[in-house]
Design an enzyme around this catalytic site. Structure first.
Site, PDB file in Angstrom:
ATOM      1  CG  ASN A 208      -0.362  -0.067   2.536  1.00 21.86           C
ATOM      2  OD1 ASN A 208       0.640  -0.726   2.721  1.00 21.86           O
ATOM      3  ND2 ASN A 208      -0.957   0.613   3.502  1.00 21.86           N
ATOM      4  CB  ILE A 209       1.855   3.485  -2.487  1.00 20.68           C
ATOM      5  CG1 ILE A 209       2.644   2.211  -2.860  1.00 20.68           C
ATOM      6  CG2 ILE A 209       2.731   4.734  -2.642  1.00 20.68           C
ATOM      7  CD1 ILE A 209       3.878   1.926  -2.033  1.00 20.68           C
ATOM      8  CD  GLU A 210      -1.361   5.068   4.281  1.00 24.29           C
ATOM      9  OE1 GLU A 210      -0.875   5.982   4.984  1.00 24.29           O
ATOM     10  OE2 GLU A 210      -2.103   4.164   4.730  1.00 24.29           O
TER      11      GLU A 210
ATOM     12  CD  GLU B 188      -5.674  -5.474  -1.178  1.00 22.13           C
ATOM     13  OE1 GLU B 188      -4.755  -4.710  -0.811  1.00 22.13           O
ATOM     14  OE2 GLU B 188      -6.565  -5.890  -0.425  1.00 22.13           O
TER      15      GLU B 188
HETATM   16  N1  THU Z   1      -5.350  -1.081   2.529  1.00 24.49           N
HETATM   17  C1  THU Z   1      -4.852  -1.993   1.645  1.00 24.49           C
HETATM   18  O1  THU Z   1      -3.714  -1.851   1.169  1.00 24.49           O
HETATM   19  N2  THU Z   1      -5.627  -3.051   1.297  1.00 24.49           N
HETATM   20  C2  THU Z   1      -6.877  -3.271   1.789  1.00 24.49           C
HETATM   21  O2  THU Z   1      -7.583  -4.137   1.313  1.00 24.49           O
HETATM   22  C3  THU Z   1      -7.351  -2.463   2.928  1.00 24.49           C
HETATM   23  C4  THU Z   1      -6.682  -1.141   3.070  1.00 24.49           C
HETATM   24  C5  THU Z   1      -4.496   0.044   2.923  1.00 24.49           C
HETATM   25  C6  THU Z   1      -4.957   1.368   2.402  1.00 24.49           C
HETATM   26  C7  THU Z   1      -4.341   2.304   3.409  1.00 24.49           C
HETATM   27  O3  THU Z   1      -3.014   2.580   3.026  1.00 24.49           O
HETATM   28  C8  THU Z   1      -4.311   1.505   4.695  1.00 24.49           C
HETATM   29  O4  THU Z   1      -4.485   0.151   4.322  1.00 24.49           O
HETATM   30  C9  THU Z   1      -5.392   1.890   5.677  1.00 24.49           C
HETATM   31  O5  THU Z   1      -6.633   1.904   5.083  1.00 24.49           O
END
Ligand code: THU
Length: 139
Positions: free
Chosen positions: A48-50, A61
């Protein structure tokens, strides 16, 4: 035997935990890693890349499946997907990811979820019944 087992379920989950180390999550501090295994034995990582503009965040994913597609793989050449996180509960894909994955992997492709404490195996047929699909749009 139709084809060699190229990587075990456990090994693919470990690949996802390695991918999780590349998570960029300074806002949520919630780390997600994913690994796509292709039928010819390649593994594509995603994390995950915020973003400071929160809505621009990409989930782990989706990062992984986009990496596989960007390298030419398609649903018929994808073997399995592992998704892991460091939360207290197993994180199942969010709604946006379910919609995306429902188009980009087959309904019965194994999906392995883990947070080290608990594990669950599932697939898109289970996670997103009554899918809105390409057939609905392309009439
Ligand atoms: N996130 C994911 O990467 N996959 C998911 O299915 C649920 C949420 C990440 C997004 C964000 O960076 C962090 O988790 C919190 O929501």
């Amino acid at each position: 035997v139709l084809r060699e087992v190229i990587m075990t379920r456990e090994e693919l989950i470990e690949e996802a935990f390695k991918a999780m180390e590349n998570s960029y999550a300074p806002y949520s501090n919630f780390h997600v890693g994913a690994a796509v295994l292709t039928k010819d034995g390649k593994v594509f990582w995603g994390a995950n890349i915020e973003n400071a503009s929160f809505g621009a965040t990409n989930c782990g994913e989706r990062s992984a499946i986009f990496a596989a597609y960007s390298n030419g793989y398609r649903k018929d050449t994808i073997e399995a997907l592992a998704i892991v996180s460091d939360g207290d509960r197993i994180a199942a894909p969010c709604g946006i990811c379910r919609q995306v994955l429902s188009e980009l992997i087959t309904g019965d492709t194994p999906i392995y979820l883990s947070n080290r404490k608990d594990e669950m195996d599932t697939c898109m047929n289970e996670l997103l019944p009554y899918q809105f699909t390409t057939e609905d749009v392309c009439r």
